[in-house]
Design a protein around this motif. Structure first.
Motif, short mmCIF file in Angstrom:
data_model
loop_
_atom_site.label_atom_id
_atom_site.label_comp_id
_atom_site.label_asym_id
_atom_site.label_seq_id
_atom_site.Cartn_x
_atom_site.Cartn_y
_atom_site.Cartn_z
N ILE A 3 0.90 -0.96 -0.03
CA ILE A 3 0.14 -0.05 -0.12
C ILE A 3 0.79 1.36 0.07
O ILE A 3 1.55 1.37 0.82
CB ILE A 3 -0.94 0.01 1.15
CG1 ILE A 3 -1.96 -1.11 1.23
CG2 ILE A 3 -1.85 1.33 1.35
CD1 ILE A 3 -2.86 -1.39 2.23
N SER A 5 -0.28 4.35 -1.11
CA SER A 5 -1.04 5.73 -0.98
C SER A 5 -2.44 5.45 -0.64
O SER A 5 -3.10 4.25 -0.77
CB SER A 5 -1.51 6.20 -2.39
OG SER A 5 -2.12 7.30 -2.25
N ILE A 6 -2.97 5.91 0.68
CA ILE A 6 -4.20 5.73 1.19
C ILE A 6 -5.01 7.25 1.06
O ILE A 6 -4.38 8.20 1.18
CB ILE A 6 -4.09 5.43 2.73
CG1 ILE A 6 -3.89 6.50 3.64
CG2 ILE A 6 -3.33 3.97 2.98
CD1 ILE A 6 -4.01 6.11 5.11
N ILE A 29 4.16 5.81 3.33
CA ILE A 29 2.68 5.74 2.56
C ILE A 29 2.12 7.18 2.26
O ILE A 29 2.30 7.89 3.42
CB ILE A 29 1.70 4.95 3.45
CG1 ILE A 29 2.12 3.65 3.59
CG2 ILE A 29 0.37 5.05 3.05
CD1 ILE A 29 1.19 2.70 4.39
N THR A 31 -0.40 10.25 2.21
CA THR A 31 -1.78 10.19 2.92
C THR A 31 -2.63 11.26 2.13
O THR A 31 -2.42 12.40 2.02
CB THR A 31 -1.85 10.30 4.30
OG1 THR A 31 -0.86 11.48 4.48
CG2 THR A 31 -1.13 9.16 4.95
N ALA A 64 -5.53 6.32 -4.69
CA ALA A 64 -5.33 5.57 -3.50
C ALA A 64 -5.23 3.91 -3.72
O ALA A 64 -6.11 3.56 -4.39
CB ALA A 64 -6.32 5.90 -2.23
N ASP A 65 -4.43 3.19 -3.01
CA ASP A 65 -4.58 1.67 -2.90
C ASP A 65 -5.42 1.33 -1.92
O ASP A 65 -5.97 0.12 -2.05
CB ASP A 65 -3.01 1.20 -2.74
CG ASP A 65 -2.13 1.71 -3.67
OD1 ASP A 65 -2.20 1.79 -5.04
OD2 ASP A 65 -0.91 2.24 -3.16
N LEU A 66 -5.82 2.10 -0.90
CA LEU A 66 -6.60 1.85 0.24
C LEU A 66 -7.38 3.02 0.60
O LEU A 66 -6.85 4.00 0.59
CB LEU A 66 -5.69 1.46 1.46
CG LEU A 66 -6.64 1.30 2.70
CD1 LEU A 66 -7.53 -0.04 2.61
CD2 LEU A 66 -5.54 1.08 3.87
N VAL A 67 -8.84 2.81 0.47
CA VAL A 67 -9.46 3.99 1.02
C VAL A 67 -10.16 3.58 2.47
O VAL A 67 -10.83 2.51 2.52
CB VAL A 67 -10.59 4.25 -0.08
CG1 VAL A 67 -11.61 5.23 0.44
CG2 VAL A 67 -9.99 4.42 -1.45
N ILE A 68 -10.04 4.39 3.42
CA ILE A 68 -10.47 4.16 4.70
C ILE A 68 -11.64 5.10 5.04
O ILE A 68 -11.76 6.27 5.11
CB ILE A 68 -9.69 4.06 5.67
CG1 ILE A 68 -8.76 3.15 5.23
CG2 ILE A 68 -10.15 3.80 7.08
CD1 ILE A 68 -7.31 3.18 6.67
N LEU A 159 -4.30 -5.34 3.74
CA LEU A 159 -4.61 -4.74 4.88
C LEU A 159 -4.31 -5.18 6.15
O LEU A 159 -4.19 -4.04 7.18
CB LEU A 159 -6.51 -4.83 4.75
CG LEU A 159 -7.16 -4.05 5.55
CD1 LEU A 159 -7.01 -2.33 5.51
CD2 LEU A 159 -8.67 -4.20 5.52
N PHE A 162 -1.30 -3.39 6.75
CA PHE A 162 -1.27 -1.95 6.95
C PHE A 162 -1.44 -1.61 8.49
O PHE A 162 -0.96 -0.80 9.13
CB PHE A 162 -2.19 -1.35 6.28
CG PHE A 162 -2.81 0.15 6.45
CD1 PHE A 162 -2.19 1.29 5.94
CD2 PHE A 162 -3.91 0.22 7.19
CE1 PHE A 162 -2.39 2.36 6.43
CE2 PHE A 162 -4.29 1.71 7.66
CZ PHE A 162 -3.43 2.55 7.28
#
Length: 301
Positions: A3, A5-6, A29, A31, A64-68, A159, A162
């Protein structure tokens, strides 16, 4: 694939803490963050909760590789729908909500072509808003992941890695079981706290000033819990109603038995219950999930 980029959607206590924790513990990472409230976005920039505060959700999630999603569980569906068309095809979509079955259903319906892995970092305080976040919120706390059946193993490992990078301990379970467990350990205790503080404030025989002035340790702890974000908890109870009502029924039965023991002078039953609950408290401290210092580490002034 790592990951790199989030995107954090919602920059309150949890969203801000995720951003700060990533910058402290996983600085490689990138952000990005977004909040619907422009005042919150300004405060997020002021506190540098993320490296880049965006003025639209699309801008935040584009790379983003991960969206929270760090929004109340009742707002999850709408927040997810607003991301459509802007996400990378292989982006992982997750959240931090404390009820999981409803979140999984909402995210899967809104984003059917994306990898959805709901998450619940079991950490927080009674504070809320962008001023409340801090980088160590997740250190040595459990983060429960509730991947749906058929989830890609690589995405789940990404995940997991992360959250471990933020200092969390990982547990994996299905969403329905999570909701039952959290109904016992979090939702019902909050409901009791909201109720007892409300009852105390409504007593005609005792003034509100006396309630505040003579609050003993137990009541102070109830008021701390009862100060939690009202919108977030409204949504938790409405979206986890099945598990909450099941556990509330069990609690009501146990409370009736306790009432019967007090009325009949059954001290043996009372002492046996209090001994069991004292043991549970000791085990929580042994697990490192609370502080055994006097007054739970607080300093009274």
């Amino acid at each position: 694939m790592n990951i790199n980029s989030i995107a954090i959607i919602g920059l309150g206590l949890l969203g801000g803490s995720v951003g700060l924790a990533v910058q402290k513990r996983s600085p490689q990472i990138a952000t990005f963050g977004y909040d619907t409230d422009p005042v919150v976005r300004d405060k997020a920039r002021e506190r540098s909760l993320v490296q880049t505060v965006c003025d639209s959700a699309h801008d935040a999630v584009r790379d983003a590789d991960l969206v929270i999603l760090c929004v109340p569980v009742g707002a999850m569906a709408l927040a997810a729908k607003q991301l459509g068309g802007a996400l990378k095809p292989d982006a992982i979509i997750s959240d931090v909500g404390s009820s999981k079955a409803s979140v999984l259903a909402d995210l899967a319906a809104a984003l059917p072509n994306h990898t959805i892995i709901p998450a619940h970092p079991v950490a927080g305080t009674e504070q809320s808003g962008p001023e409340a976040g801090f980088a160590t919120l997740f250190a040595n706390r459990w983060c429960i992941l509730t991947p749906p059946e058929g989830t890609d193993d690589t995405a789940l490992r990404r995940l997991t890695g992360f959250w471990e990078g933020l200092g969390a301990r990982i547990e994996i379970m299905d969403a329905e079981h999570h909701d039952l467990v959290l109904a016992v350990t979090s939702h019902i205790p909050h409901l009791i706290a909201f109720t007892i503080v409300g009852t105390a404030s409504d007593l005609e025989e005792v003034t509100r000033g006396e309630v505040i002035k003579y609050s003993a340790g137990g009541f102070r702890d109830f008021t701390r819990i009862a100060a939690s974000d009202p919108v977030m908890w409204r949504d938790v109870f409405l979206n986890n109603k099945t598990a909450v009502l099941e556990m509330l029924g069990r609690f009501s039965e146990d409370l009736t038995a306790l009432q019967r023991a007090i009325r009949s002078g059954d001290g043996e039953t009372l002492e046996e219950l209090f001994s069991r609950t004292r043991t549970i408290r000791r085990k929580i401290i042994e697990e490192g999930q609370d502080d055994d210092r006097p007054d739970f580490g607080r300093e009274d002034h």
